[in-house]
Design an enzyme around this catalytic site. Structure first.
Site, PDB file in Angstrom:
ATOM      1  N   GLY A  54       0.861  -1.182   0.000  1.00 36.41           N
ATOM      2  CA  GLY A  54       0.000   0.000   0.000  1.00 36.41           C
ATOM      3  C   GLY A  54       0.896   1.230   0.000  1.00 36.41           C
ATOM      4  N   ASP A 244      -1.620   4.418  -6.327  1.00 30.42           N
ATOM      5  CA  ASP A 244      -0.194   4.358  -5.999  1.00 30.42           C
ATOM      6  C   ASP A 244       0.573   5.555  -6.530  1.00 30.42           C
ATOM      7  OD1 ASP A 244      -1.121   1.439  -5.853  1.00 30.42           O
ATOM      8  OD2 ASP A 244       0.815   1.498  -4.858  1.00 30.42           O
ATOM      9  N   ASN A 254      -3.284   2.549 -10.254  1.00 30.41           N
ATOM     10  CA  ASN A 254      -3.664   1.735  -9.086  1.00 30.41           C
ATOM     11  C   ASN A 254      -3.598   0.263  -9.471  1.00 30.41           C
ATOM     12  OD1 ASN A 254      -4.597   1.592  -6.324  1.00 30.41           O
ATOM     13  ND2 ASN A 254      -6.561   0.902  -7.128  1.00 30.41           N
ATOM     14  N   LYS A 255      -3.937  -0.588  -8.542  1.00 30.28           N
ATOM     15  CA  LYS A 255      -3.853  -2.036  -8.732  1.00 30.28           C
ATOM     16  C   LYS A 255      -4.500  -2.474 -10.039  1.00 30.28           C
ATOM     17  CE  LYS A 255      -2.157  -4.349  -6.588  1.00 30.28           C
ATOM     18  NZ  LYS A 255      -0.748  -4.604  -6.923  1.00 30.28           N
TER      19      LYS A 255
HETATM   20  O1  MRU Z   1       0.519  -4.099  -4.541  1.00 24.40           O
HETATM   21  P1  MRU Z   1      -0.086  -3.361  -3.383  1.00 24.40           P
HETATM   22  O2  MRU Z   1      -0.871  -4.249  -2.471  1.00 24.40           O
HETATM   23  O3  MRU Z   1       0.933  -2.535  -2.646  1.00 24.40           O
HETATM   24  O4  MRU Z   1      -1.111  -2.368  -4.074  1.00 24.40           O
HETATM   25  C1  MRU Z   1      -1.846  -1.484  -3.275  1.00 24.40           C
HETATM   26  C2  MRU Z   1      -2.812  -0.669  -4.043  1.00 24.40           C
HETATM   27  O5  MRU Z   1      -2.962  -0.803  -5.231  1.00 24.40           O
HETATM   28  C3  MRU Z   1      -3.560   0.379  -3.277  1.00 24.40           C
HETATM   29  O6  MRU Z   1      -4.802   0.614  -3.872  1.00 24.40           O
HETATM   30  C4  MRU Z   1      -2.758   1.687  -3.283  1.00 24.40           C
HETATM   31  O7  MRU Z   1      -1.448   1.474  -2.835  1.00 24.40           O
HETATM   32  C5  MRU Z   1      -3.390   2.725  -2.443  1.00 24.40           C
HETATM   33  S1  MRU Z   1      -3.169   2.390  -0.723  1.00 24.40           S
HETATM   34  C6  MRU Z   1      -3.946   3.597   0.168  1.00 24.40           C
END
Ligand code: MRU
Length: 367
Positions: A54, A244, A254-255
């Site tokens: 995150g 991100d 984002n993801k």
């Molecule tokens: O791969 P991750 O689990 O780090 O991905 C996280 C995300 O995509 C979240 O949506 C993003 O970091 C925002 S966290 C407030």
């Protein structure tokens, strides 16, 4: 947030005053365990293997990682090396670079002897600020949920869809996308969350569902492809995701899969909001599709899945025909034109250069 009645954050300083404790997110949802970071390498490893993940939490962990490095040696060279090691852990979330640059800028001009105590103070400040920012995001996002709630009949919840985990586990506390949900729920608004499972790492099914369950927020986990169907049937009032890295013109990275949710939302006139703290804005770039580095993760995350068998044993099994190739881009970019608004600590903004600059003018002017 509370877990079994005890208040937790995702990262904190131990009573010894120097080692750092994290909630180990690789153990979810089967165990709640913490891990101790004692060295720079511990911090880098925790980010790399996603014991912490995150965007905001990656930044906070990196800040403490620098502190751990400086304990051994507070020289310019060590600071530069530690910066590079931490910066190389994950490429997409801009909060990592933001936190490291903030620390470096503060520490470099100081005499070596003063650096360590200032570094710990600054890392703690980054954590405290994250909590306050997210609380504010919750307050601003609440207004969106309240407006929808006012249109509902008694007993009808506001249905929010979210992707991945932008919850308190992704930040120091509160979360970004979940902050408006928690705030609304705590105020007695009937809110229900559709939780995208979020393959391949299942952050939705493993982390967001766990969080919402522990906070008592009604929710339903769905497979990643179900969102569009639910939107067509009028079962989603609002999408809120995290990010991100968001560019100056409001493109949102984002993801993986977020872009498809935004397209479905557009096609069905469902508002698509992105919640973000200002450290997630990359003021140096405009075009997210061309300029944001997208993390490519191991194909094994696609071909294999880890879960708990009916016998209670945790095991990893193959879920793809043996011998087939796989690809695993971890993030995608949703262009600003598909984003209804950005929920920030300074209010809900249009996803545009003008709105971002007028809300955060100081980020463009030289310090
Ligand atoms: O791969 P991750 O689990 O780090 O991905 C996280 C995300 O995509 C979240 O949506 C993003 O970091 C925002 S966290 C407030």
């Amino acid at each position: 947030m509370k877990v079994d009645g005890k208040a937790y954050r995702t990262i904190w300083l131990n009573p010894d005053g120097w080692s750092v404790e994290i909630i180990d997110q690789t153990k979810f949802p089967y165990a709640f365990e913490t891990a101790t970071l004692r060295t720079l390498e511990d911090a880098a490893h925790a980010i790399r293997v996603m014991q912490v993940r995150g965007a905001p939490l990656i930044g906070a962990t990196a800040a403490y990682g620098l502190c751990l490095a400086l304990r051994e040696d507070a020289s310019d060279q060590r600071l530069a090396e530690a910066y590079e090691v931490l910066h190389a852990t994950r490429p997409t979330a801009i909060n990592l670079r933001w936190a490291l640059e903030r620390m470096r800028k503060l520490l470099l001009p100081l005499p070596e002897a003063d650096r360590l105590s200032v570094a710990y103070r600054e890392a703690a400040a980054i954590c405290e600020e994250d909590v306050e920012i997210n609380r504010s995001i919750g307050a601003h996002g609440l207004t969106l949920i309240e407006k929808i709630a006012a249109t509902k009949k008694p007993g009808e919840p506001v249905n929010v869809l979210t992707h991945c985990n932008a919850g308190w586990l992704a930040t120091v506390d509160w979360g970004t996308a979940t902050a408006p949900v928690y705030t609304a729920h705590d105020r007695g608004i009937d809110v229900h969350v559709w939780v995208d499972e979020t393959r391949p790492r299942n952050q939705g099914g493993f982390l967001t569902a766990w969080e919402l369950f522990h906070h008592g927020v009604p929710h339903t986990v769905i497979v990643d492809n179900a969102g569009g169907h639910l939107m067509q049937r009028g079962q989603v009032d609002l999408v809120i995701t995290g990010t991100d890295r968001t560019t100056l013109r409001g493109d949102v990275c984002n993801k993986i899969g977020t872009y498809l949710k935004a397209l479905s939302a557009k096609d069905n006139s469902v508002p698509f909001y992105v919640a973000l703290p200002s450290p997630t804005i990359d003021f140096s770039i405009e075009d997210g599709i061309r300029e944001i580095p997208i993390e490519e993760r191991s194909n094994r995350e696609v071909t294999h899945i880890t879960g708990r068998g009916e016998d209670g044993e945790i095991r990893t099994i193959e879920v793809v025909s043996s011998g087939s190739g796989a690809a695993n881009p971890a993030f995608d970019v949703t262009p600003a034109r598909l984003v209804s608004g950005l929920i920030t600590e300074r209010g809900v903004l249009e996803a545009s250069r003008e709105a971002i600059l007028s809300a955060f003018p100081e980020r463009m002017s030289p310090a």
